[in-house]
Design an enzyme around this catalytic site. Structure first.
Site, short mmCIF file in Angstrom:
data_model
loop_
_atom_site.label_atom_id
_atom_site.label_comp_id
_atom_site.label_asym_id
_atom_site.label_seq_id
_atom_site.Cartn_x
_atom_site.Cartn_y
_atom_site.Cartn_z
N ASN A 10 0.85 -1.20 0.00
CA ASN A 10 0.00 0.00 0.00
C ASN A 10 0.88 1.25 0.00
O ASN A 10 1.76 1.32 -0.88
CB ASN A 10 -1.13 -0.04 1.04
CG ASN A 10 -0.74 -0.23 2.48
OD1 ASN A 10 -0.29 -1.30 2.87
ND2 ASN A 10 -0.94 0.77 3.31
N ASP A 11 0.70 2.18 0.89
CA ASP A 11 1.29 3.52 0.76
C ASP A 11 2.76 3.57 0.37
O ASP A 11 3.58 2.82 0.92
CB ASP A 11 1.24 4.26 2.11
CG ASP A 11 -0.08 4.15 2.82
OD1 ASP A 11 -1.01 3.60 2.25
OD2 ASP A 11 -0.14 4.63 3.96
N SER A 16 3.25 3.73 8.00
CA SER A 16 3.76 4.73 7.05
C SER A 16 4.59 5.82 7.72
O SER A 16 4.43 6.12 8.90
CB SER A 16 2.61 5.35 6.28
OG SER A 16 2.13 4.39 5.37
N ARG A 25 -0.49 9.00 13.45
CA ARG A 25 0.43 8.33 12.52
C ARG A 25 0.87 9.13 11.30
O ARG A 25 0.43 10.22 11.04
CB ARG A 25 -0.19 7.02 12.05
CG ARG A 25 -1.50 7.14 11.31
CD ARG A 25 -1.93 5.74 10.84
NE ARG A 25 -3.26 5.74 10.25
CZ ARG A 25 -4.38 5.59 10.95
NH1 ARG A 25 -4.34 5.44 12.26
NH2 ARG A 25 -5.54 5.61 10.33
N GLU A 44 -4.96 10.71 7.14
CA GLU A 44 -3.74 9.91 7.07
C GLU A 44 -2.72 10.61 6.17
O GLU A 44 -3.05 11.55 5.44
CB GLU A 44 -4.06 8.52 6.49
CG GLU A 44 -5.12 7.76 7.30
CD GLU A 44 -5.40 6.35 6.81
OE1 GLU A 44 -5.47 5.45 7.65
OE2 GLU A 44 -5.56 6.14 5.59
N TRP A 66 -8.95 1.74 -0.49
CA TRP A 66 -9.26 0.86 0.64
C TRP A 66 -10.65 0.24 0.53
O TRP A 66 -10.92 -0.78 1.16
CB TRP A 66 -9.11 1.61 1.97
CG TRP A 66 -7.67 1.71 2.39
CD1 TRP A 66 -6.91 2.85 2.49
CD2 TRP A 66 -6.81 0.63 2.77
NE1 TRP A 66 -5.64 2.54 2.89
CE2 TRP A 66 -5.54 1.19 3.08
CE3 TRP A 66 -6.98 -0.75 2.88
CZ2 TRP A 66 -4.46 0.40 3.48
CZ3 TRP A 66 -5.90 -1.53 3.28
CH2 TRP A 66 -4.67 -0.95 3.58
C1 FRU Z 1 -2.96 4.55 4.81
C2 FRU Z 1 -2.59 3.80 6.06
C3 FRU Z 1 -1.71 4.65 6.96
C4 FRU Z 1 -1.00 3.61 7.78
C5 FRU Z 1 -0.78 2.51 6.77
C6 FRU Z 1 -0.80 1.13 7.33
O1 FRU Z 1 -3.26 3.77 3.73
O2 FRU Z 1 -3.76 3.37 6.73
O3 FRU Z 1 -2.42 5.60 7.70
O4 FRU Z 1 0.18 4.10 8.33
O5 FRU Z 1 -1.79 2.65 5.79
O6 FRU Z 1 -0.46 0.18 6.36
#
Ligand code: FRU
Length: 506
Positions: free
Chosen positions: A23-24, A81, A163, A221, A307
């Site tokens: 992901n990110d 992240s 976060r 986020e 998501w």
């Molecule tokens: C965003 C997120 C962040 C988090 C990460 C966890 O997509 O939810 O906020 O740090 O992914 O994988």
């Protein structure tokens, strides 16, 4: 055969992991001629599970070398992240020798063990919430190997949703943007050494906060903020603040990147006006930019998924890709300062010029044209004259009962991607849809740059003031490209269709 079909679904020129889930994007930093792309990775499954930072490097933002796990989860924590910087003067003291540069990653540590004192739900059961705090790790070998700091955490508020620290050098100190996600509060912190963020001594500690504006239909986020000249004038700059949100996109579901244009006063950000969306499609999330780009340019990359459905999309041994790296600029259009984004120039180097197709002054008046052009990975540069047509555009991945439209609806004044019959769409009822963005024609004309890859379509309209990014899961054998017009005639003033070379050996 299944194996062949699987490989055919791997994007030709978008970064994907060899195996596992991503992901990110995280830790985007340019150093010593290398663009580092760290990212949220689960190397053991194709689902979001035990998160680590994966790592890839590139010298041109086009070809990527996958280097595997950079910072790993363990029995105590997952590596959520965050960002990375080069601590040139060793303010952190974590360099190999005094005064030498050291790469520092600042990430959110997600406790593996839930808080035993988590609140109880209606039935009196524990909600099993996990603490999140900010940690750092250091690397003295260009990001290849990492050591977690011995005295982590460096910033801990005993919060469950705190976060995605984005750190950069600002003058004589380090600045962190970090989300109090559930409160929709973006907090700024300062530090002299990347270690002390909270004690309020020597200027270290909380600075301003940004809150009360923007979309708040989900958690905030992955923040980011950068300064850009307006129309290339270095004396007239504005700041752009990115606040990713999940869910709560403009569709009312799923994740998206919102942004604000304004000013940063050294402690907090002041928006000039309302927020907007960085992308008008469904699949550009957690979008952030590279720190320390060589010429001060601002290059962004996003996670190409949502998501809402990312865990149920068709996948084999890997899942998810990133957008192409995009150059962000501020340009005044019709009296308004706009964020303009376009693929970085180097993407052009993938064009297979000897197999390019060029056409001009092509009248289009049909709902269906037998595709004369085919291709699964393409860079299409097209200019339309809207003529008398009510709707016109390009069809890609076209075949029997399958097409993805990139078009323009004249009555609505909107450019769109329509993926309603783009291939496999039935894994989520919200997936098959048309994603539109307002965009006036200029003298009855529309310019589009369309990057089509095996699993995605990225559209940059006119000067790049509108970007639309959608993933698609087409039958790869139905790979026609054609032009269409409804209720009238439109003209393809000119079009260049470039097949794209792959960035890996498949
Ligand atoms: C965003 C997120 C962040 C988090 C990460 C966890 O997509 O939810 O906020 O740090 O992914 O994988």
């Amino acid at each position: 055969p299944a194996a062949l079909a699987v490989d055919m679904m791997r994007p030709a020129f978008h970064y994907t992991p060899r195996f596992g889930w991503v992901n990110d994007p995280n830790g985007l930093v340019y150093a010593d001629g290398e663009w580092h792309l760290f990212y949220q990775a689960d190397y053991e499954t194709t689902l979001h599970g035990n998160m680590s930072w994966g790592h890839a490097v590139s010298t041109d933002l086009v070809h990527w070398q996958e280097l595997g796990v950079a910072i790993s989860y363990d029995q105590h924590e997952q590596i959520f992240s965050g960002s990375a910087v080069v601590d040139k003067d060793c303010t952190s003291g974590l360099c190999a020798k005094a005064g030498e540069p050291v790469m520092i990653a600042i990430y959110t540590s997600y406790d593996q063990v839930p808080d035993p004192n988590s609140p109880l739900d209606d039935q009196g059961h524990s909600t099993n919430r996990h603490f999140q705090s900010q940690h750092i790790a250091s690397s003295t070998d260009r990001g290849r190997t990492w050591t977690k700091y011995a005295h982590n955490p460096v910033l801990d508020k005993k919060m469950y949703e705190f976060r995605d620290p984005k750190v950069s050098r600002r003058g004589d100190h380090w600045l962190m943007l970090v989300q109090k996600s559930e409160e929709h509060v973006l907090q700024f912190y300062k530090s002299s050494d990347l270690i002390k963020w909270g004690d309020g001594k020597g200027g270290d500690g909380p600075a301003g906060e940004f809150t009360g504006l923007g979309a708040t239909g989900g958690v905030w986020e992955c923040p980011d903020m950068f300064e850009l000249p307006v129309d290339g004038d270095a004396k007239n700059t504005k700041w752009v603040l990115i606040v990713n949100i999940n869910p709560g996109s403009r569709f009312g579901w799923g994740s998206a990147a919102q942004f604000f244009i304004g000013q940063f006063d050294g402690d907090t950000f002041h928006a000039d006006g309302d927020y907007s969306w960085l992308d008008w499609g469904a699949d550009n999330y957690a979008t952030i930019t590279w720190d320390s780009a060589p010429n001060g340019e601002v290059v962004a990359i996003g996670w190409m998924s949502n998501w809402q459905y990312t865990q149920v999309t068709p996948a084999s041994t890997w899942r998810n890709a990133f957008t192409v790296p995009r150059l962000l600029e501020l340009v005044t259009i019709d009296g308004k300062v706009r964020v303009v984004q376009n693929p970085v120039k180097n993407i052009d180097s993938l064009r297979d010029l000897s197999n390019a197709v060029h056409q001009s002054n092509l009248a289009v008046a049909n709902d269906y044209t037998e595709p004369a052009i085919r291709g699964r990975a393409l860079d299409i540069v097209v200019e339309f004259d809207a003529g008398s047509a009510a709707e016109f555009g390009v069809k890609v991945y076209q075949g029997e009962h399958q097409e993805t439209l990139i078009g323009y609806d004249k009555a609505k004044g909107q450019v769109f991607i329509d993926r309603r019959i783009s291939g496999t769409v039935n894994f989520d009822a919200l997936f098959p849809d048309r994603h539109s963005a307002d965009l006036p024609l200029v003298g009855n004309k529309l310019k589009l740059r369309i990057l089509v890859d095996h699993g995605s379509v990225e559209v940059f309209a006119n000067r790049g003031e509108v970007a639309i990014t959608d993933v698609i899961f087409p039958d790869p054998f139905k790979d026609g490209v054609s032009f269409y017009a409804l209720n009238g005639t439109a003209t393809v003033v000119s079009v260049d269709v470039y097949p794209m070379k792959t960035i890996h050996g498949l």
